[in-house]
Design a protein around this motif. Sequence first.
Motif, PDB file in Angstrom:
ATOM      1  N   GLU A   9      27.084  43.380  47.271  1.00 58.35           N
ATOM      2  CA  GLU A   9      28.255  43.910  46.563  1.00 58.35           C
ATOM      3  C   GLU A   9      29.085  42.766  45.995  1.00 58.35           C
ATOM      4  O   GLU A   9      29.565  42.821  44.880  1.00 58.35           O
ATOM      5  N   ARG A  12      27.441  41.144  43.040  1.00 60.87           N
ATOM      6  CA  ARG A  12      27.506  42.040  41.890  1.00 60.87           C
ATOM      7  C   ARG A  12      28.906  41.987  41.262  1.00 60.87           C
ATOM      8  O   ARG A  12      29.053  41.831  40.052  1.00 60.87           O
ATOM      9  N   ALA A  13      29.918  42.083  42.127  1.00 62.66           N
ATOM     10  CA  ALA A  13      31.297  42.022  41.638  1.00 62.66           C
ATOM     11  C   ALA A  13      31.553  40.677  40.971  1.00 62.66           C
ATOM     12  O   ALA A  13      32.199  40.596  39.920  1.00 62.66           O
ATOM     13  N   ARG A  15      29.439  38.743  39.458  1.00 63.59           N
ATOM     14  CA  ARG A  15      28.796  38.700  38.147  1.00 63.59           C
ATOM     15  C   ARG A  15      29.625  39.471  37.118  1.00 63.59           C
ATOM     16  O   ARG A  15      29.868  39.004  36.009  1.00 63.59           O
ATOM     17  N   LEU A  16      30.083  40.654  37.507  1.00 62.82           N
ATOM     18  CA  LEU A  16      30.858  41.482  36.584  1.00 62.82           C
ATOM     19  C   LEU A  16      32.137  40.775  36.151  1.00 62.82           C
ATOM     20  O   LEU A  16      32.459  40.703  34.969  1.00 62.82           O
ATOM     21  N   ILE A  17      32.861  40.233  37.144  1.00 63.27           N
ATOM     22  CA  ILE A  17      34.156  39.628  36.839  1.00 63.27           C
ATOM     23  C   ILE A  17      33.984  38.317  36.077  1.00 63.27           C
ATOM     24  O   ILE A  17      34.690  38.061  35.104  1.00 63.27           O
ATOM     25  N   PRO A 108      37.093  48.153  44.748  1.00 62.41           N
ATOM     26  CA  PRO A 108      36.055  48.341  45.770  1.00 62.41           C
ATOM     27  C   PRO A 108      35.065  47.179  45.809  1.00 62.41           C
ATOM     28  O   PRO A 108      33.878  47.369  45.676  1.00 62.41           O
ATOM     29  N   ALA A 109      35.559  45.979  45.987  1.00 62.52           N
ATOM     30  CA  ALA A 109      34.674  44.817  46.034  1.00 62.52           C
ATOM     31  C   ALA A 109      35.285  43.783  46.961  1.00 62.52           C
ATOM     32  O   ALA A 109      36.508  43.735  47.103  1.00 62.52           O
ATOM     33  N   PRO A 110      34.441  42.958  47.601  1.00 63.07           N
ATOM     34  CA  PRO A 110      34.976  41.940  48.506  1.00 63.07           C
ATOM     35  C   PRO A 110      35.963  41.013  47.777  1.00 63.07           C
ATOM     36  O   PRO A 110      35.713  40.609  46.644  1.00 63.07           O
ATOM     37  N   VAL A 111      37.067  40.723  48.438  1.00 62.20           N
ATOM     38  CA  VAL A 111      38.119  39.937  47.800  1.00 62.20           C
ATOM     39  C   VAL A 111      37.647  38.516  47.497  1.00 62.20           C
ATOM     40  O   VAL A 111      37.962  37.962  46.445  1.00 62.20           O
ATOM     41  N   GLN A 114      35.889  38.302  44.289  1.00 63.28           N
ATOM     42  CA  GLN A 114      36.796  38.452  43.158  1.00 63.28           C
ATOM     43  C   GLN A 114      37.626  37.198  42.942  1.00 63.28           C
ATOM     44  O   GLN A 114      37.880  36.782  41.813  1.00 63.28           O
TER      45      GLN A 114
ATOM     46  N   ARG B  85      38.960  49.240  53.642  1.00 64.95           N
ATOM     47  CA  ARG B  85      39.602  49.092  52.343  1.00 64.95           C
ATOM     48  C   ARG B  85      38.680  49.398  51.175  1.00 64.95           C
ATOM     49  O   ARG B  85      39.010  50.163  50.275  1.00 64.95           O
ATOM     50  N   THR B  86      37.475  48.807  51.200  1.00 62.36           N
ATOM     51  CA  THR B  86      36.579  48.980  50.053  1.00 62.36           C
ATOM     52  C   THR B  86      36.064  50.414  49.927  1.00 62.36           C
ATOM     53  O   THR B  86      35.904  50.913  48.827  1.00 62.36           O
ATOM     54  N   ALA B  89      38.804  52.402  48.467  1.00 57.80           N
ATOM     55  CA  ALA B  89      39.089  52.061  47.070  1.00 57.80           C
ATOM     56  C   ALA B  89      38.399  53.008  46.094  1.00 57.80           C
ATOM     57  O   ALA B  89      38.912  53.285  45.009  1.00 57.80           O
ATOM     58  N   TRP B 103      42.570  43.815  31.389  1.00 61.74           N
ATOM     59  CA  TRP B 103      42.191  42.435  31.037  1.00 61.74           C
ATOM     60  C   TRP B 103      42.929  42.011  29.790  1.00 61.74           C
ATOM     61  O   TRP B 103      42.684  42.528  28.703  1.00 61.74           O
ATOM     62  N   LEU B 114      34.348  47.780  32.662  1.00 62.60           N
ATOM     63  CA  LEU B 114      34.253  47.088  33.954  1.00 62.60           C
ATOM     64  C   LEU B 114      34.405  48.093  35.099  1.00 62.60           C
ATOM     65  O   LEU B 114      33.631  48.085  36.052  1.00 62.60           O
ATOM     66  N   MET B 118      31.976  48.651  38.083  1.00 66.05           N
ATOM     67  CA  MET B 118      32.428  48.229  39.405  1.00 66.05           C
ATOM     68  C   MET B 118      32.515  49.414  40.369  1.00 66.05           C
ATOM     69  O   MET B 118      32.172  49.310  41.536  1.00 66.05           O
TER      70      MET B 118
END
Lengths: 274, 320
Positions: A9, A12-13, A15-17, A108-111, A114, B85-86, B89, B103, B114, B118
């Motif tokens: 996860e 993936r996050a 890569r997206l960010i 919904p992604a690990p901080v 990010q 949390r996730t 979310a 953004w 995004l 996501m």
Amino acid sequence: MGEYRPLTEGLRAYRLIAGMWVRSTLTYRASFAMTAFGGLVVTGLDFVTIVLMFSRVDVLGGYSLPEVAFLYGLSATSFGLADLAIGSADRLGRRVRDGTLDILLVRPAPVLAQVAADRFALRRIGRVAQGSLVLGYALIASDIAWTPVKALMVPGMLVCGGAIFSAVFVAGAAFQFVAQDASEVQHAFTYGGQTLLQYPPTVFGKELVRGVTFMFPLAFVNWVPAAYVLGRPYPLGGLPRWAAFAPPLVAVGCCAAAALAWRAGLRSYRSTGS
Amino acid sequence: MDAFIEVDRVEKVFEVRRRTGFMKRVKRQVRAVDSLSFTVARGEMVGYIGPNGAGKSTTVKMLTGILMPSAGRLRVAGIDPSRDRTRLAHRIGVVFGQRTTLWWDLPLIDSYRLAHRMYRIPDARYRENLERCVELLELGALLDVPVRQLSLGQRMRGDIAAALLHDPEVLYLDEPTIGLDVVSKAKVRGFLKELNAGSGTTVLLTTHDLQDIEQLCSRVMVIDHGRLMYDGALAGLHEAGEGERTLVVDLERELPPIEAPSCRVVRVAGPRQWLAFPAGRSAAPLVAHIAAEYPLVDLSVREPDIEAVIAKMYAEKAVS
């Protein structure tokens, strides 16, 4: 939805960010071109100063120019990789201060993923490119008695070195949960450590070398394993022979410690807040 | 009805360190939220109000998993927010009025793309939700505009859409109309109303704007100093705080103060008079009475200032 896997996860996050930031940067093409070019010039000049030094002396701390280039290339490339991947984590303090970390926390992604991808800057590839060039020169110019093991150690050192520097970045970011303006302290260890490793350990005092080996194990990025590859004595007399093969262990240890620090940091944020 | 949000004796204590000299610090505990309990049912639309520093944002941050409560039990959709949390979310949407999640340098649509990836929103669902948001929030012409070029109102609408693409079951809005002009406010409110009625999304909004509450929320919660001061209908709030509404009356000419049941004249300036009457009461009988007895030209009703109502409420609580 299946079970939640933080690592996949996170990647993936990331890569997206990172992709979003690359596109953001490219909206200002001229600015991107100029900073990229400027960065290349500055990093390029960095090694030139060492070359100039060698126009006055033949050896530096017992190391010839190709040998110093070997250290330099390893240090710069592995640092460059870490900086490219998660160097942005040093902006965490600012996000904590202005409250925008909250935005990352409701996604919904690990901080950590990010934060690492925050303001992902493609121009940092310049550092990797320059480091690789210097490393390439070192490999051609130096007369290393190559063995299969030594040949394998070069990419191994880059990977482990990158992991060790990454761990330093993450630990520094974790510290910024507590002290939000600590990014300069972090730079002392990351950028400072990288510069330190570009010179042979023999030019520094024993205490410093000892500290960098045992307390803050940057010596395992290049000094110790490179000494083995170059067929030189280890920077510290007492090190066992297998120390040259310790980098993977050191890297794993550093990453584990950094992960713990990160968890503690995030936890303290969630209990202190703003 | 099932309780969708459960807050049970939740506390949040911050430790504040204050520098009192070189290397000397005094630790002080600040209780931002103090033994707070409430439940919100699925599909409710609740206004969460209170003065600055009352603990509103802290509550919302605990409900979204950003902060961990110091004590008490908290559940949203059966999930412990700070622990999961996730996972949570995926089921909540958050709009921070003061900070955008969009953004800055990219076209608005990129932020939505995004979110699409996501949150792993199924393609059909994403297209459907985006279409609906674009239509209702009038975003069609803005999708290809970089966010930095949007006005505050446009950006807020963009932010709301971004928070809704993944079909959240609950939407938290922190000051959604702050700094917006009248037209933008009306658009935002209209959309929220539609959202709540149409999709049954639970909405919790913190605001300073009494009109937000009046036009949207069937229920208000007032918090001050971390404690729940009031929980119920808006009309009841005025009674609880003994708020008064003001009727401003313009007469044809200067006259002595108007006499009417259950009201008092607070001010007279030429032909204009200000009458205060209990906020819990309808203005209609009073208006009818005045129109029948006096030469009336014009009138308007002013709502009591919510901050004043709360301040009064708090003062009374302190005395009793």
